[in-house]
Design an enzyme around this catalytic site. Structure first.
Site, PDB file in Angstrom:
ATOM      1  N   SER A   1       0.842  -1.190   0.000  1.00 31.27           N
ATOM      2  CA  SER A   1       0.000   0.000   0.000  1.00 31.27           C
ATOM      3  C   SER A   1       0.872   1.234   0.000  1.00 31.27           C
ATOM      4  CB  SER A   1      -0.889  -0.005   1.247  1.00 31.27           C
ATOM      5  OG  SER A   1      -1.478   1.253   1.481  1.00 31.27           O
TER       6      SER A   1
ATOM      7  N   TYR B   1      -0.824  -0.150  10.480  1.00 32.53           N
ATOM      8  CA  TYR B   1      -1.101  -0.499   9.085  1.00 32.53           C
ATOM      9  C   TYR B   1       0.126  -0.250   8.216  1.00 32.53           C
ATOM     10  CZ  TYR B   1      -3.607  -0.722   4.610  1.00 32.53           C
ATOM     11  OH  TYR B   1      -4.024  -1.060   3.348  1.00 32.53           O
TER      12      TYR B   1
END
Length: 306
Positions: free
Chosen positions: A158, A184
């Site tokens: 990501s 994350y």
């Protein structure tokens, strides 16, 4: 090492990327392959003729997607239970797999869980699900990938890798205060590093791994974040989001390419600071020493031989 580019880009779709690709006789696994960009990844692979296994946490929900995918009358579709946060589930899945595996798409994940959650082993949930579960899966399927005599691993990372590195001294937030996006970011940086080290270790067996940032796509992944915050011009449809995944999974343009990070169907530029539009890849996310260290740490956590 020159940067890899292709004729495809931001607006390309998964079907466009695989338009002339024949995957007949190839077998693929897509984790989280029954929803969001995972479903579009599965659809493109099936339409190209691959036999695809949807490895999902809730097989009963995936049953709704399977008939539509099979309607293409190209590749076959199977459904199997897999909970990446549960090592017993991962091990059961890998034990039940037989025969070669040509494509492994580590697509499933969780994002920005508001409060600290841990697995039975005490591992932080985002790191455990997004990275450690897929690490265990790839290692458990190593024999099948090797048997394919030409296999690819796609590791979903990501742009969040630009928010921070893997903090080796406190992977599970036992000392630092838990912050959803820091967790994350660490997990997605780890996913990028996994591709680097998997390629280094396994390329002599014909196994190549690459990491991908699929783009900003409105899916269930954002259920903890209140939806997309990305500017409209940087948003993608699920089929556009799956394009880079299937490019890495099956395009002949990526033959023999591994250990790299891609976005918008091209290898990302390495940046020396976070960019305003969150494009590019941080040096620490593709660093060979970081990748080797992470592999060793993950192996030790799971009691595996390094």
């Amino acid at each position: 090492m020159s940067r890899t580019t292709t004729p495809f880009g931001f607006h390309s779709t998964a079907s466009e990327v695989l338009r002339s690709v024949d995957l007949s006789g190839k077998r693929a696994i897509v984790t989280g392959g029954a929803s969001g960009i995972g479903l579009e990844t599965s659809r493109a692979l099936v339409n190209a003729g691959a036999e695809v296994t949807l490895a999902v946490r809730r097989p009963e929900a995936a049953q709704q997607a399977a008939p539509e995918l099979r309607a293409a009358n190209r590749g076959d579709v199977h459904i199997a239970a897999l909970d990446l946060a549960d090592l017993a589930s991962v091990r059961q899945f890998t034990r039940q797999w037989s025969g070669p595996l040509h494509i492994l798409v580590n697509n499933a994940g969780v994002m920005a869980i508001p409060d600290l959650q841990t697995t039975a082993q005490g591992w932080e949930m985002q790191f455990a699900t997004n990275f450690l579960g897929h690490f265990a899966l790839a290692n458990g399927l190593h024999h099948a990938l090797k048997e394919a005599e030409g296999a690819r691993i796609v590791s979903l990372s990501s742009s969040a890798q630009l928010l921070g590195p893997v903090v080796f001294d406190d992977l599970h937030f036992r000392f630092r205060a838990y912050e959803p996006w820091a967790a994350y970011a660490q997990a997605k940086t780890a996913c990028a590093l996994m591709a680097v080290e998997a390629t280094r270790r396994w390329q002599h067996e014909g196994i190549f791994a690459n990491a991908v940032h699929p783009g900003a796509i409105a899916t269930n992944l954002q259920k903890h974040t209140g939806g997309l915050k990305t500017p409209v011009e940087r948003r993608k449809t699920p089929e556009q989001g799956a394009a880079t995944s299937v490019l890495l999974a099956a395009s002949p343009l990526l033959e023999g390419v591994g250990g790299r990070y891609f976005e918008d169907c091209n290898e990302a530029v390495v940046v020396d600071r976070r960019t305003p539009d969150f494009t590019g890849v941080a040096p620490y996310a593709i660093d060979a020493a970081n990748a080797k260290r992470l592999w060793e740490v993950a192996s030790q956590l799971m009691g595996m031989q390094v």
